[in-house]
Motif scaffolding. Structure first.
Motif, mmCIF file in Angstrom:
data_model
loop_
_atom_site.group_PDB
_atom_site.id
_atom_site.type_symbol
_atom_site.label_atom_id
_atom_site.label_comp_id
_atom_site.label_asym_id
_atom_site.label_seq_id
_atom_site.Cartn_x
_atom_site.Cartn_y
_atom_site.Cartn_z
ATOM 1 N N VAL A 169 1.815 -17.317 -1.195
ATOM 2 C CA VAL A 169 2.863 -16.307 -1.315
ATOM 3 C C VAL A 169 3.279 -16.163 -2.780
ATOM 4 O O VAL A 169 3.498 -15.051 -3.282
ATOM 5 N N ALA A 170 3.341 -17.296 -3.474
ATOM 6 C CA ALA A 170 3.618 -17.219 -4.911
ATOM 7 C C ALA A 170 2.529 -16.397 -5.592
ATOM 8 O O ALA A 170 2.808 -15.582 -6.481
ATOM 9 N N GLY A 171 1.284 -16.596 -5.170
ATOM 10 C CA GLY A 171 0.173 -15.836 -5.741
ATOM 11 C C GLY A 171 0.318 -14.350 -5.460
ATOM 12 O O GLY A 171 0.096 -13.517 -6.337
ATOM 13 N N VAL A 172 0.722 -14.018 -4.240
ATOM 14 C CA VAL A 172 0.910 -12.615 -3.881
ATOM 15 C C VAL A 172 2.057 -12.016 -4.702
ATOM 16 O O VAL A 172 1.964 -10.898 -5.212
ATOM 17 N N LEU A 173 3.118 -12.802 -4.846
ATOM 18 C CA LEU A 173 4.276 -12.326 -5.613
ATOM 19 C C LEU A 173 3.891 -12.018 -7.055
ATOM 20 O O LEU A 173 4.189 -10.945 -7.578
ATOM 21 N N SER A 174 3.245 -12.977 -7.693
ATOM 22 C CA SER A 174 2.970 -12.777 -9.113
ATOM 23 C C SER A 174 1.756 -11.889 -9.310
ATOM 24 O O SER A 174 1.678 -11.160 -10.289
ATOM 25 N N GLY A 175 0.817 -11.945 -8.373
ATOM 26 C CA GLY A 175 -0.404 -11.179 -8.573
ATOM 27 C C GLY A 175 -0.277 -9.738 -8.106
ATOM 28 O O GLY A 175 -0.705 -8.824 -8.791
ATOM 29 N N LEU A 176 0.308 -9.540 -6.926
ATOM 30 C CA LEU A 176 0.282 -8.212 -6.329
ATOM 31 C C LEU A 176 1.628 -7.508 -6.400
ATOM 32 O O LEU A 176 1.714 -6.352 -6.813
ATOM 33 N N VAL A 177 2.684 -8.204 -5.982
ATOM 34 C CA VAL A 177 3.973 -7.522 -5.879
ATOM 35 C C VAL A 177 4.472 -7.102 -7.257
ATOM 36 O O VAL A 177 5.066 -6.039 -7.426
ATOM 37 N N SER A 178 4.195 -7.950 -8.265
ATOM 38 C CA SER A 178 4.620 -7.568 -9.613
ATOM 39 C C SER A 178 3.948 -6.269 -10.052
ATOM 40 O O SER A 178 4.470 -5.544 -10.892
ATOM 41 N N VAL A 230 0.844 -1.190 0.000
ATOM 42 C CA VAL A 230 0.000 0.000 0.000
ATOM 43 C C VAL A 230 0.881 1.242 0.000
ATOM 44 O O VAL A 230 0.619 2.220 -0.707
ATOM 45 N N GLY A 231 1.960 1.180 0.764
ATOM 46 C CA GLY A 231 2.871 2.318 0.840
ATOM 47 C C GLY A 231 3.489 2.647 -0.506
ATOM 48 O O GLY A 231 3.618 3.818 -0.883
ATOM 49 N N VAL A 232 3.877 1.619 -1.242
ATOM 50 C CA VAL A 232 4.464 1.858 -2.560
ATOM 51 C C VAL A 232 3.474 2.606 -3.444
ATOM 52 O O VAL A 232 3.841 3.541 -4.152
ATOM 53 N N PHE A 233 2.198 2.207 -3.380
ATOM 54 C CA PHE A 233 1.206 2.856 -4.239
ATOM 55 C C PHE A 233 0.845 4.255 -3.743
ATOM 56 O O PHE A 233 0.287 5.057 -4.483
ATOM 57 N N ALA A 234 1.130 4.524 -2.443
ATOM 58 C CA ALA A 234 0.729 5.814 -1.877
ATOM 59 C C ALA A 234 1.862 6.831 -1.894
ATOM 60 O O ALA A 234 1.609 8.030 -1.860
ATOM 61 N N ALA A 235 3.097 6.344 -1.948
ATOM 62 C CA ALA A 235 4.237 7.238 -1.740
ATOM 63 C C ALA A 235 4.270 8.339 -2.784
ATOM 64 O O ALA A 235 4.094 8.102 -3.976
ATOM 65 N N GLN A 236 4.492 9.565 -2.308
ATOM 66 C CA GLN A 236 4.657 10.699 -3.225
ATOM 67 C C GLN A 236 6.011 11.347 -2.999
ATOM 68 O O GLN A 236 6.230 12.499 -3.387
ATOM 69 N N ASP A 237 6.877 10.606 -2.340
ATOM 70 C CA ASP A 237 8.239 11.067 -2.125
ATOM 71 C C ASP A 237 9.146 9.885 -2.461
ATOM 72 O O ASP A 237 8.861 8.744 -2.088
ATOM 73 N N TYR A 238 10.207 10.169 -3.210
ATOM 74 C CA TYR A 238 11.011 9.053 -3.707
ATOM 75 C C TYR A 238 11.611 8.203 -2.586
ATOM 76 O O TYR A 238 11.661 6.985 -2.677
ATOM 77 N N LEU A 239 12.036 8.860 -1.490
ATOM 78 C CA LEU A 239 12.632 8.067 -0.414
ATOM 79 C C LEU A 239 11.580 7.234 0.299
ATOM 80 O O LEU A 239 11.827 6.089 0.684
ATOM 81 N N VAL A 240 10.410 7.829 0.476
ATOM 82 C CA VAL A 240 9.321 7.065 1.085
ATOM 83 C C VAL A 240 8.996 5.865 0.196
ATOM 84 O O VAL A 240 8.783 4.753 0.673
ATOM 85 N N PHE A 241 8.994 6.109 -1.100
ATOM 86 C CA PHE A 241 8.762 5.019 -2.049
ATOM 87 C C PHE A 241 9.781 3.923 -1.829
ATOM 88 O O PHE A 241 9.442 2.733 -1.753
ATOM 89 N N TYR A 242 11.033 4.303 -1.673
ATOM 90 C CA TYR A 242 12.075 3.302 -1.505
ATOM 91 C C TYR A 242 11.884 2.522 -0.202
ATOM 92 O O TYR A 242 12.037 1.294 -0.168
ATOM 93 N N VAL A 243 11.562 3.253 0.866
ATOM 94 C CA VAL A 243 11.368 2.582 2.153
ATOM 95 C C VAL A 243 10.278 1.519 2.034
ATOM 96 O O VAL A 243 10.438 0.375 2.459
ATOM 97 N N PHE A 244 9.177 1.880 1.406
ATOM 98 C CA PHE A 244 8.084 0.910 1.285
ATOM 99 C C PHE A 244 8.448 -0.213 0.320
ATOM 100 O O PHE A 244 8.023 -1.360 0.492
ATOM 101 N N TRP A 245 9.183 0.117 -0.696
ATOM 102 C CA TRP A 245 9.624 -0.907 -1.648
ATOM 103 C C TRP A 245 10.400 -2.001 -0.904
ATOM 104 O O TRP A 245 10.155 -3.186 -1.081
ATOM 105 N N GLU A 246 11.303 -1.569 -0.024
ATOM 106 C CA GLU A 246 12.072 -2.555 0.738
ATOM 107 C C GLU A 246 11.200 -3.234 1.787
ATOM 108 O O GLU A 246 11.337 -4.433 2.042
#
Lengths: 627, 506
Positions: free
Chosen positions: B238-247, B127-143
């Protein structure tokens, strides 16, 4: 209610039936599933009849409307509505689809009785009728394509209905994939049309198409023709249809004779303005139809499976329809579509009665002399056969001959070649049709028949015989809607929707009728000489016919095998090294990291997760709190 | 800003749930049920966010914003909010994670507290990745999204999980680090890390750093080396989450960062990216046709689908964008559903190998119906939501070059081939050696996991415009300029069919 409201009811009644049966599951008795399915299709038919009678009261110029429920799909200034088109052409198809469909689904109640999965069958049948109605009622080309895909899906589901038979599963997949090829070219045509006109609404797209270059219209028409050829099992995308006979016989009657396979004819009529702008493609459609009607007729001569003979005959008859709409004689093509729906469904259902009585046997070499055992079925089958050959006063006579006359009216080298092929087809039709009639119903009764024929069971229950009887009446009388030199019910009805490009004179009609009836009778006579009188020896087998001109082998070598081979090759050359190579590389360089991961213990994991979550949380609390 | 709390809540709620589950000494079932409850509440808040979002507002359309300055002198701030298309991906994440968590509760994962805490943390990351409007925040959520995944695959995976985790870790870390480098260079050079206020960048190198992270995570051919092992070894959900959501986080990155914030580099690299996507589309489809087990088919078809979505994004026109967003939602649901079904079949047969499966339709009508329905939507039968997405994508990419649409059309045929192969290998013909008579049909609880996914897909089949009407829209078309609902102004050339030639700032 206006005809628009009733058209919506017509479209969604079968879908409601399918949904009801699916959701009902085991709570529903098998008989109830059959009744719901049949009932929902007859509701659609009733709605279609009401809509038709409302439309009749309107002036011919006021019979075409599009009604949109909501925007189905959109992007920027492109909008595709969920809409239905209510015009004479779609009305014509609605009546045929729901009427013949209702009769066949009713027949299924008797035919499928006792099958383990009757409910699934009836849900699929209702789904099919919905899909087919979507195809003919869809108010723009994307909905036509949606219906196009959904009928392919229902066809797949029903061909493979007996899914424990490997041959049925293979046939179902083959049908779906070959149709997917047609879907793909269809879709490509639509992409091009959108790129050039920005719309898929019939009226707007057709009027804008007039401004397009010749190349573009030819490409669009070719894409549409690809879809039509695949769906209607015309050369060269026809090989799935004979295999599709693996499905239950009512399925063959409904989907693979009366309705779905004729969708290509409807498509060409519906998109006539585009084909007219690309006349070379329209001629191609006519030529493909003409070649198919001869080739399929030749193959039908040597088939030994009762259903496959009728299947090849279907290909051949759709060839006539393609010839008709390809020549611009739209009403003749559509008229033949309707009479064919009656007499071909009749033939299949009558064949189904035979198969049913013989414990599922379909090989005509094990039949013979059934006339005495099944007198009613014999009469029904004979009506269908005479209609198929096109002998007066049966319906095929009235609908096929105008197509042949249109070829004369076209004239020129092209017209006369088409004419020659079409009349060659009538000779073949007489021959293969009466070969079938004589082998099955006349002559010496095979011992197999005596062993298996169930005298108590007889010709089946009324729920099977009544629909067959109704179809027999239809096959006899439907031709009188349009009599050359007399009246033209079908042509006049369709004229506002698809004005014809070609008009035939009474002389041309007369010539066509005399030649085709004569040749049909010759075919019938030869069949009599060979199979009943036995004055002629049965001809030697022709390998090209028996092997169906090697199309299956060709496609296997050209498409299937390369796909498998390239997948294997890609795996060996690319995927293996890519995945395995990285593994080897990683193992070499970061072995230390691996041992770190290995020490992950589950008690620790929670701590890691907690630490991570907590540090994130602290970050938030601190920064949001101190704002 | 108005309603910014909704965004904060969507991010923080699963995080709080994760901490609670990790700390509180809950028994296994309770931990799972708490996680499930949290994710259901998350869906409710998402519904609130969707209804609070004003799709009619053209300009400044990052909505539901909240901003807190972190390091003012560096231009770093906690800045979150949603664009019109991000909100659909948040919905996909909320619904998908709920289904995955419910699946885990149903099968009863070991070490429940660690497991469910990881799943909720993953939700926050997504959710954070989709919400982030700051590049560093984006990175934090990405990790924050990736780290729980390493744990989930490495601890709860199959026998080959360690190697799979390692592959996954190496690939994604390499991508992430390049992205971090890009973010730092970008932020420092612009004096701000904010995505909304900062200008566009024209730097090809910074662009490529982002692309590195996204092509690995999507994945795009040939950066998918981690995919087969990870999707095979991970727990099914988890495979479903990886391919369905995380991708979809990667696809979102392509759209929101690469295309919309780097218009010039995106144009420069458009052809190579579309070429790779096209190769991936055909390559993935062919390998899916040959894969000998269920998850292999789904995994490679995901590679193909990500190629298709990339097609749409780099078509850079409205049809492509809308189709891609619709397709992200479709593929997310389908892939998750297919992996969960693969897991349920494996639970019954002990294997997902086609040579040992078969005949499962007989006497198992519910399993057969669900698998058939999902499979048919997955192969994009005309009329399905998947078809709607593919149709728009290929309509969009047609304007870049008709050849790409032909590639897409070939892939449609291949999709029919591999998906029907999967369906009949599992359901049809004679009974496989691994299928015993005692293998049960789907039980009511299992149906309850999968039915919502199927129902949502059928809903979007009836009304795909629910999404496409509510993402990118055209506002006006004077002077060849129009405004998208996310506030970007588009310059179009309308010579031969309208095509976006440039995305420009309002």
């Amino acid at each position: 209610m206006t005809e628009i409201t009733t058209s919506w009811i017509c479209l969604f009644a079968p879908l409601a039936g399918a949904a009801l049966i699916t959701l009902g599951g085991n709570q529903l008795s098998r008989r109830a599933a059959g009744v719901i399915s049949t009932g929902s299709v007859f509701v659609a038919f009733a709605a279609a009849v009401v809509a038709f009678s409302t439309m009749l009261t309107r002036a011919p110029s006021d019979r075409s409307h599009v009604s949109t429920a909501w925007t189905w799909l959109s992007a920027g200034n492109i909008h595709f509505g969920l809409s239905v088109i209510v015009d004479p052409l779609s009305m014509f198809m609605m009546l045929v689809v729901s009427g013949v469909g209702g009769l066949i689904v009713a027949y299924s109640i008797g035919y499928m009785h006792g099958d383990d999965e009757e409910r699934r069958y009836f849900a699929y049948m209702a789904l099919f009728v919905f899909s087919m109605l979507m195809l003919v009622q869809g108010g723009n080309l994307i909905l036509l394509l949606a219906g196009w895909g959904l009928v392919g899906l229902s066809s797949y589901l029903l061909i493979g209905f007996w899914h424990e038979r490997p041959s049925a599963v293979a046939a179902a997949k083959k049908a779906f994939v070959m149709n997917a090829i047609g879907d793909a070219t269809f879709a490509l045509a639509l992409f091009l049309l959108i790129a050039k006109t920005g719309t898929l609404d019939y009226g707007l797209a057709f009027s804008k198409a007039h401004g397009l270059s010749q190349t573009v219209t030819i490409l669009i028409a070719l894409g549409l023709l690809g879809g039509a050829v695949a769906k209607s099992a015309q050369l060269p995308l026809h090989t799935w249809l004979p295999d599709a006979m693996e499905g239950p016989t009512p399925v063959s009657a409904l989907i693979h004779a009366a309705t779905m396979v004729t969708a290509g004819v409807y498509l060409i009529a519906r998109t006539a303005p585009i084909f007219q702008l690309a006349s070379s493609v329209q001629d191609t459609a006519a030529a493909l139809g003409a070649v198919t009607l001869v080739v399929a007729g030749l193959i039908a001569l040597v088939q030994t499976d009762i259903k496959r003979v009728i299947a090849y005959s279907t290909m051949s008859q759709i060839g006539y329809m393609f010839l008709g709409v390809g020549l611009g004689a739209y009403a003749s093509g559509m008229f033949h579509l309707m009479t064919h729906a009656f007499f071909k469904a009749l033939l299949f259902l009558a064949a189904g009665v035979v198969i049913h009585a013989l414990a599922g046997e379909q090989d005509i070499r094990r039949m013979g002399g059934l006339r005495a055992l099944m007198p009613k079925t014999y009469v029904f089958f004979l009506v269908g056969a005479l209609s198929l050959v096109g002998l007066p006063p049966f319906s095929g006579f009235f609908s096929k001959d105008p197509i042949i006359a249109a070829a004369i009216a076209r004239g020129g080298a092209f017209g006369y070649v088409m004419f020659a092929l079409a009349i060659a087809g009538t000779l073949l039709t007489g021959l293969y049709t009466f070969r079938l009639v004589f082998r099955v119903f006349h002559g010496q009764r095979d011992t197999f028949v005596d062993e298996t024929f169930d005298t108590h069971h007889g010709e089946g229950p009324l729920v099977m015989l009544v629909p067959v009887g109704v179809l027999a009446v239809g096959a006899t009388l439907a031709g009188w809607l349009q009599v050359p030199g007399g009246w033209a019910g079908v042509s006049n009805w369709l004229k506002p929707a698809v004005p014809p490009l070609i008009e035939t004179t009474n002389t041309q009609e007369a010539v066509a009728s005399i030649v085709s009836v004569a040749l049909g009778l010759v075919g019938l006579g030869v069949a009599w000489w060979i199979y009943v009188a036995r004055r002629l020896p049965a001809p030697a087998a022709v390998p090209a016919f028996e092997k169906k001109f090697w199309f299956d082998e060709l496609y296997d070598a050209v498409f299937y095998k390369p796909a498998v081979a390239s997948a294997k090759l890609l795996y060996a050359l690319v995927e293996g090294p890519l995945v395995g190579g990285t593994i080897a590389g990683i193992a070499e360089t970061v072995r230390g990291l691996g041992s770190g991961t290995r020490r992950l213990q589950t008690g620790l994991v929670r701590t890691y997760v907690l630490a991570l979550a907590a540090s994130l949380a602290v970050l938030f609390v601190v920064f949001i709190a101190v704002r | 800003m108005a309603n910014g709390w909704l965004t904060d809540t969507l991010i923080l709620l699963p995080l709080g749930g994760a901490i609670f589950i990790a700390i509180a000494p809950l028994p296994r079932l309770a931990a799972g049920l708490v996680a499930l409850a949290v994710s259901l509440v998350e869906i409710a808040f998402w519904g609130g966010a969707l209804s609070a979002f004003d799709y009619r507002a053209g300009a400044g359309s990052v909505q539901l914003q909240d901003t807190t300055t972190w390091f003012g002198d560096l231009g770093i701030s906690y800045h979150v909010g949603f664009t019109g298309f991000a909100i659909w991906l948040v919905g996909l994440s909320a619904v998908g994670m709920t289904a995955a968590i419910a699946y885990a509760v149903w099968v009863g994962r070991e070490h429940a507290r660690a497991y469910f805490a990881s799943m909720l943390l993953l939700t926050t990351g997504l959710v954070g990745v989709f919400a982030a409007q700051d590049y560093l925040v984006f990175y934090v959520f990405w990790e924050a999204m990736l780290i729980p995944l390493y744990v989930l695959v490495g601890v709860w995976g199959g026998p080959g999980r360690l190697r799979a985790t390692l592959m996954f870790f190496i690939y994604t870390m390499a991508g992430s680090l390049l992205m971090l480098a890009s973010i730092i260079v970008l932020g420092v050079s612009q004096g701000s890390f904010d995505m909304v206020t900062a200008g566009y960048s024209g730097s090809n190198w910074i662009f490529l750093g982002f692309i590195a992270a996204f092509v690995v995570k999507a994945p795009i051919f040939p950066f998918h080396g981690w995919l087969p092992d990870t999707y095979r070894e991970a727990p099914a959900e988890v495979a479903g989450v990886l391919s369905g959501l995380v991708s979809k986080a990667a696809a979102y990155g392509f759209l929101y960062i690469a295309v919309l914030h780097f218009p010039d580099p995106a144009r420069n690299f458009r052809t190579p990216i579309i070429v790779l996507a096209a190769i991936g589309l055909i390559y993935g489809s062919l390998l899916a046709f040959r894969a000998p087990y269920i998850r292999g088919v789904v995994a490679y078809s995901s590679l193909a689908q990500m190629g298709l979505i990339t097609f749409g994004l780099f078509a850079t026109n409205l049809a492509g964008f809308n189709g891609a967003v619709l397709q992200m939602v479709n593929h997310g649901l389908i892939s998750l559903g297919m992996f969960m079904l693969a897991g349920l079949v494996e639970l019954r047969a002990g294997t997902g190998r086609f040579d040992r499966l078969g005949g499962m339709a007989k006497g198992r009508p519910v399993l057969a119906t669900v698998l058939m329905t999902l499979g048919i939507i997955a192969l994009a039968v005309p009329g399905s939501s998947n078809f709607a997405g593919e149709f728009l994508i290929l309509t969009g990419v047609f304007k870049s070059g008709w050849g790409w649409s032909v590639v897409g059309a070939i892939a449609i045929v291949l999709a029919a081939m591999y998906m029907l192969r999967l369906i009949s290998a599992v359901l049809h013909q004679s009974r496989g050696s691994a299928v015993s008579d005692s293998a049960r049909d789907l039980r009511l609880g299992e149906l309850a996991l999968l039915a919502p996914i199927v129902v949502i897909l059928i809903f979007f089949s009836a009304w795909p415009a629910a999404i496409t009407d509510h993402t990118f829209q055209q506002r006006s078309s004077t002077n060849g300029l129009s405004t998208l609902s996310d506030g970007h102004v588009v310059q179009r050339s309308c010579g031969t069919g309208c095509q976006i030639v440039e995305l420009v700032r309002p």
